[in-house]
Each structure stands twice: as C-alpha cells, then as structure tokens.
Scaffold this motif. Structure first.
Motif, mmCIF file in Angstrom:
data_model
loop_
_atom_site.group_PDB
_atom_site.id
_atom_site.type_symbol
_atom_site.label_atom_id
_atom_site.label_comp_id
_atom_site.label_asym_id
_atom_site.label_seq_id
_atom_site.Cartn_x
_atom_site.Cartn_y
_atom_site.Cartn_z
ATOM 1 N N THR A 60 5.187 7.094 -0.873
ATOM 2 C CA THR A 60 4.331 7.560 0.222
ATOM 3 C C THR A 60 3.290 6.491 0.514
ATOM 4 O O THR A 60 2.829 5.831 -0.421
ATOM 5 C CB THR A 60 3.607 8.879 -0.136
ATOM 6 N N VAL A 65 4.253 15.695 0.302
ATOM 7 C CA VAL A 65 5.325 15.746 -0.702
ATOM 8 C C VAL A 65 4.997 16.704 -1.851
ATOM 9 O O VAL A 65 5.897 17.237 -2.491
ATOM 10 C CB VAL A 65 5.641 14.342 -1.281
ATOM 11 N N ARG A 79 -5.094 7.172 1.351
ATOM 12 C CA ARG A 79 -3.928 6.526 1.946
ATOM 13 C C ARG A 79 -3.260 7.448 2.984
ATOM 14 O O ARG A 79 -2.835 7.010 4.047
ATOM 15 C CB ARG A 79 -2.925 6.214 0.843
ATOM 16 N N ALA A 113 6.888 13.842 -7.469
ATOM 17 C CA ALA A 113 6.954 15.211 -6.951
ATOM 18 C C ALA A 113 8.384 15.725 -6.968
ATOM 19 O O ALA A 113 8.638 16.888 -7.282
ATOM 20 C CB ALA A 113 6.388 15.258 -5.521
ATOM 21 N N ARG A 114 9.314 14.847 -6.659
ATOM 22 C CA ARG A 114 10.723 15.258 -6.650
ATOM 23 C C ARG A 114 11.226 15.539 -8.061
ATOM 24 O O ARG A 114 11.970 16.496 -8.292
ATOM 25 C CB ARG A 114 11.575 14.172 -5.984
ATOM 26 N N LEU A 159 11.114 8.157 -1.560
ATOM 27 C CA LEU A 159 10.626 7.798 -2.888
ATOM 28 C C LEU A 159 9.125 7.571 -2.910
ATOM 29 O O LEU A 159 8.444 7.902 -3.856
ATOM 30 C CB LEU A 159 11.273 6.490 -3.353
ATOM 31 N N GLU A 196 0.795 -1.232 0.000
ATOM 32 C CA GLU A 196 0.000 0.000 0.000
ATOM 33 C C GLU A 196 0.827 1.282 0.000
ATOM 34 O O GLU A 196 0.772 2.084 0.920
ATOM 35 C CB GLU A 196 -0.932 0.029 1.230
ATOM 36 N N TYR A 197 1.642 1.443 -1.029
ATOM 37 C CA TYR A 197 2.376 2.703 -1.153
ATOM 38 C C TYR A 197 2.249 3.191 -2.596
ATOM 39 O O TYR A 197 1.875 2.435 -3.487
ATOM 40 C CB TYR A 197 3.850 2.524 -0.788
ATOM 41 N N ASP A 198 2.561 4.444 -2.803
ATOM 42 C CA ASP A 198 2.624 4.964 -4.170
ATOM 43 C C ASP A 198 3.948 5.692 -4.366
ATOM 44 O O ASP A 198 4.678 5.930 -3.409
ATOM 45 C CB ASP A 198 1.438 5.885 -4.458
ATOM 46 N N LEU A 199 4.253 6.016 -5.619
ATOM 47 C CA LEU A 199 5.512 6.710 -5.914
ATOM 48 C C LEU A 199 5.271 8.189 -6.196
ATOM 49 O O LEU A 199 5.998 8.818 -6.945
ATOM 50 C CB LEU A 199 6.235 6.049 -7.096
ATOM 51 N N ALA A 200 4.239 8.726 -5.567
ATOM 52 C CA ALA A 200 3.923 10.141 -5.773
ATOM 53 C C ALA A 200 5.091 11.017 -5.344
ATOM 54 O O ALA A 200 5.336 12.077 -5.931
ATOM 55 C CB ALA A 200 2.676 10.518 -4.975
ATOM 56 N N THR A 201 5.851 10.565 -4.362
ATOM 57 C CA THR A 201 6.997 11.348 -3.896
ATOM 58 C C THR A 201 8.059 11.452 -4.976
ATOM 59 O O THR A 201 8.607 12.520 -5.217
ATOM 60 C CB THR A 201 7.614 10.692 -2.652
ATOM 61 N N LEU A 202 8.319 10.317 -5.611
ATOM 62 C CA LEU A 202 9.310 10.324 -6.690
ATOM 63 C C LEU A 202 8.895 11.317 -7.764
ATOM 64 O O LEU A 202 9.698 12.144 -8.213
ATOM 65 C CB LEU A 202 9.450 8.914 -7.273
#
Lengths: 514, 105
Positions: free
Chosen positions: B72, B57, B30, A121-122, B70, A113-119
């Motif tokens: 969230t 983020v 989430r 966004a960066r 990387l 249950e994670y996403d790569l939205a941070t990647l």
C-alpha cells in the motif's frame, strides 16, 4: 557458550514429517519462524507444503501458504503426486493460499514510499479464515523480484515477519541460495529467522543427484549435526534417512542359525549369528547367490520368514536358477515363507532403495534377509554414500535381530577384494570368500571363512563343488598357496606334510593361549 | 476516509471515463497523502471524469486477496483498458499518468 534457560525452554512443534522431526529433535520452534534455504530444485516448496499438510492431517491444525513465486494452481497440481489434495483441504476450510505470485500480464509501476501492510492483512485474514497454527512462505526471493527497492522491501518484510510472531503461528520461510555450500541465502534474509535455519541441498554425487538436509542452527540447539540424506517419495513426500542416529551399538547375541549348509555351519563354529550380517564375496558365478539361497531356504523351510532383495536377477530367473541347483524357491515363495523383492539398482537412488528395504522389512518382518548383490547397488554412487547406506542397512537389520547375508562381487575372476568389501568388512560379523582356484590347469572352487566376530572358525581354504543338489564343501587345498591373492603356486607334495605339522603346532599354541 | 469518493463532474455517472481502485492502509499519513494525490489528479488532468473506490486493506483484506495486492498504497486503473497498477507514492501526477498509460491524453 552455554544455553540460557529461555533457550532450553523453547517448545518444539512436531512438523509431522517424522524423519525430519527426528533430525530436528522434535520439530520446529513453536511460534517462531524457521528459514528453510536451498538452491533451486532442492525441494523447498515440497517441504513448505508438507509442513502444512501434516499439520492438517495429523493435528487438525489449519495452514496458510503464502506463495511469492508459483501460482496456487501449479502448486495444487505439483503436489498431487505426493497424495496431497490441497483443493480438498481448501474446501474443508483447513488450507488457504495467499497468492502473492506475480500476476501474468499485469504491468506494475512501482515507485517509492510503500509498505507491505496489505500482505500482512491478507496473511492475517487467511490465518483467521482457517484458524491456522502454521504458515509457510515460499519463497522470499519472489517478493524481492516484484519490487525495485530491495532495501525498502527488506525492511517492510521484516515488519511482516515480526508481526507473525504475535499471531501465534509457527512459520516456515523458504529462501533461495546460489550454491549448495555458500551464503545461507541469496537475499541475505537470515535476519528474519536468525535463530532457526535449515538447509536443503541437491548436489551431484557421482552420476546421480543426492538430496540432503542439515539443521544449520536451531533454538534450543537440541538438533543432530550434519547432513542427512533425504528423498522425495510418492504418497509420502519428504523422507530423511537419519544415518548417524543409527549406530552399530545393538547388543550382539551369540545365538546361531543354520546357514542351510551343514558343513558350512561346522566351519563357522555352529552356524551364522542370529542377529549378525554375513558378507559373501566372490567373482561372478562363484556361488554367492546359491549360498544366499541355501540360507533363505533353510529359514523358510523351518517356519521362519525370509526376504530376498534381488538387484541382479528377476524373480523368474532366480526361481529357475535355484531349481536347477535343487532349491525350490518357487515353492517356498508360494507358501508365503519366502518373499522376493526384485528391483533394478538404477530405478531409484540409494536412499530410496534403503527406505524401500526398510519398509519391506517392517511389513514382512522376516527373520532372514539376503541382499543380492551389494555390488549392483554400488555402481552409481560415491564410496561415502555407499558406506553410509551399508551402515544404515546393517544397523537396521541388527536392531530388528534379523540374520542377514550380503553378497558382493569381486571385480577379478581370481583373487582380489572389491572396494565394497574393504568398506564394509568392518561392519559385518562374518566374511566368507568364494574363490576360483586353478589346480594344474583345472578350475576349482575354494571357500574360506575369512573373519568371524569373537568366535573360533576354520581357517583353511576348502574346496567346494556345486551340483544339481546344491553346495558341497570338501577338503582344504593343501597343495595350493596364495589363493586369496589369485597368484597361486603349487607345493611339492612332500612339503604338504610339513605344512600340516606347522599348522597343527600353531593351532595347539592358540589353544594354550586361550 | 474509506468508501467511495465521487469525483464525477456535471455529466453524471454515465459519462465517467476513468475507473480506479485505491488500496490504502488505515489512517496512515501515507494513505492520506495518496488520497490527496488522487483528488488532485482527478480534479486536474482527468477533468473530474473519474470514479475511485478507496479500500482500506485492514477492513477488506479479502478484496486485496482477490486483486492480488501486496503493498500500500496501490492504485489500480480498471478502465479504460489496459489494467495498470501503481505501487507507492502518487504525488507526481506526470509519473502517475505515465504509469497508468494515460500520458497520451
């Protein structure tokens, strides 16, 4: 399959890696992602970095480098040898890293249950920071190894890749593959850039390694098919050798230049061709280097510029040997009319030698070039690669209208033809064989003009002598046969007259047929 | 949702024992679930002795860059050492405590 209009209208972004753009017919599809796949050590990272560097240097376009494997400090250090000062580009606000490499010592517990939205966004943040038009992502496998659930990370990365399309950037995405000739990538990530795939290879060829680049597919399909050798050069980076782009299609002129040996000019029907290549074949010590030195000196003495590419002897050795045979190469070199580039064959790959030679020719712009010898270059490579090299070099010389002489050593003292000669004889305009001839216990030298493009020439094997003032061509060996094979036999003197008659009749018949 | 969520009890800032940073992605389900999980964890097993920075983020990609985040949600335990990270679902508090190296307490 026919190309739709949308396919044809795909705009290309010139990467600025000129030899690559040439192969890719303009560059990478603008605003899209291209997958660059290769085995470890196939120079994916170099390509990905150079893609950004050339954008900065040539077009003033900012670049973002997303690294999943190597740490930025390592990349900065590794790329310095190519003359790319990434730190300087960073401080100039043109280059930004997104450091997504595994952090040393940081233990991570990864659940579901994670996403790569941070990647994303960066990356977006970095693009804005340097106003980037280009993004390199290197290498996708490094992302997968950081997460346990590869299905999830694959799906998530697909989202990132899709979003990049909306950001109006051209993306170079690298991926690992297990073997040089297998599935496109180890991670099955072709879906991220299904339309555009470039393969880099680093295969074993003979006792050396060989790098090639292949455009597997590309939108617009205007690319050149096949594998092209490339090399990595200090100060330049990726340099491809577009072999099939070079074709032996240059118009051949009938203009002649003197070989520097008057009698040889006469045998050739007036000299060597102005834009032709002559192959001089012979056993060791047969006089190949001397012949090529005569050819170069002739040009240098008459206001031309001559270039000697020596792969066997040092400059000093060459000058000394030539002087003992009456040719003042040292003096000609001092005037600047003769340039000598001396290199050991083993110091570089054949691709590197080719590029060095091309660069020397571009810089010096000679009218005459001699390569002494091809055999030295042939040692460590496969016949295919060697033959590609000869084609590329010959085409290059012809394109520039340079008169060339290649020397080639035959493996046996008597007779014989080397593999080299068989491969390249069809590419050269003229072949001169220098052979040892045994005449009743005495070793003498014979010369034959074996082939000459579209021109009449002497077909007899003539004796020649080498003395303190060079090369002297004399009479034909009338009393010896089978010289070329090395298995001579001597003819009774009274038979020689008959042979002369036969030869005269044959020549007359030929004359009539013309 | 973003910002500092003070979960200290009556002991005040000096007594805070645990320090976390939680990276979330905007207003997603989430993200909400992650914050709720952390609230439960702090009020429960951690006895309100925790301080959590919640960072979106989308608003602060630069912070995510500095922390090399990387995915969230990502939870980073800053103190007590060692620094630990958990990526993904935080709803199972026992797993979270184990992942943060806090299960012995």
């Amino acid at each position: 399959m026919t190309l739709s209009h949308t396919d044809c209208s795909i705009a290309k972004l010139a990467t600025g890696i000129h030899s690559f753009d040439h192969i890719a017919m303009g560059g990478l599809p603008r605003g899209r992602a291209t997958l660059v796949s290769g085995t470890p050590g196939s120079a994916k990272t170099v390509f990905a970095v150079q893609f950004l560097v050339e954008g900065i240097r040539q077009s003033g376009e900012g670049g973002v480098f997303v690294t999943f494997e190597e740490r930025p400090e390592d990349i900065r250090a590794n790329m310095r040898g190519f003359g790319w000062d990434i730190a300087e580009y960073e401080s100039a606000g043109m280059f930004a890293f997104v450091d997504a490499a595994p952090q040393p010592g940081a233990e991570v517990f990864t659940g579901e249950e994670y996403d790569l939205a941070t990647l994303l966004a960066r990356i977006r943040h970095a693009i804005e920071k340097v106003d980037a038009a280009r993004v390199s992502i290197d290498a996708i496998g490094g992302l997968f190894t950081q997460f346990h659930n590869s299905e999830n990370v694959r799906r998530e990365f697909l989202n990132v890749a899709r979003s990049l399309r909306d950001l109006n950037v051209t993306t170079c995405l690298t991926a690992e593959r297990e073997t040089d000739y297998g599935a496109v990538s180890f991670w099955g990530v072709e879906e991220f850039a299904a339309d555009n795939v470039v393969i880099l290879r680093n295969t074993r060829a003979g006792s050396s390694r060989r790098r090639t680049v292949e455009i597997l597919k590309m939108r617009g399909a205007n690319d050149q098919k096949g594998e092209f050798p490339f090399t990595l050069r200090p100060g330049e980076g990726f340099v491809a050798v577009p072999l099939s782009a070079l074709r032996l299609s240059q118009a051949s002129s009938e203009a002649r230049v003197s070989s520097g040996i008057e009698a040889l000019d006469a045998l050739c029907g007036g000299g060597f061709f102005r834009d032709g290549v002559v192959l001089v074949s012979g056993a060791t010590g047969a006089g190949k280097t001397l012949l090529s030195n005569h050819f170069l000196a002739e040009g240098a003495q008459n206001g031309e510029t001559a270039l000697l590419l020596s792969f066997e002897e040092s400059e000093e050795q060459l000058f000394r040997n030539a002087a003992s045979l009456g040719i003042d190469l040292r003096g000609l070199s001092a005037t600047g009319r003769l340039r000598v580039e001396s290199a050991y064959p083993e110091t570089a790959t054949l691709e590197d030698h080719l590029i060095n030679i091309q660069q020397a020719i571009e810089e010096i712009r000679p009218q005459r070039v001699a390569v002494d010898s091809l055999s030295a270059l042939e040692r460590a490579v496969s016949p295919e690669i060697f033959s590609e090299f000869i084609i590329a070099l010959t085409a290059f010389l012809k394109e520039r209208g340079v008169a060339g002489v290649y020397t080639s050593a035959s493996p046996e003292l008597m007779g014989g033809a080397s593999v080299t000669e068989m491969q390249i004889s069809s590419l050269t305009d003229m072949i001169i064989c220098l052979r040892y001839v045994e005449v009743y216990g005495e070793l003498r030298r014979g010369l034959l003009v074996l082939k000459m493009r579209g021109s009449n020439h002497d077909r007899q094997i003539r004796e020649f002598r080498i003395s303190g003032d060079g090369f002297h061509i004399g009479e034909p060996f009338h009393h010896v046969t089978n010289i070329l094979s090395g298995e001579f036999s001597h003819i009774r003197p009274d038979a020689i007259r008959d042979v002369d008659v036969i030869r005269r009749e044959r020549d007359e018949t030929r004359q009539r047929e013309r | 949702m973003e910002g500092r969520v003070e979960l200290t009890g009556h002991w005040g800032a000096l007594m805070k024992t645990y320090s976390f940073r939680l990276y979330i992605n905007g207003q997603s389900v989430r993200a909400a679930r992650a914050i709720e999980s952390m609230r439960a964890l702090c009020h429960g097993p951690l006895n309100d002795l925790a301080e959590i920075d919640v960072i979106d983020v989308r608003e602060h990609p630069g912070l995510a860059e500095e922390d090399h985040v990387l995915a969230t949600p990502t939870l980073i335990k800053l103190s007590p050492p060692p620094v630990r990270r958990i990526i993904g679902d935080l709803s199972n508090s026992r797993d979270v405590l184990a992942g943060l190296d806090l299960d012995a307490e």
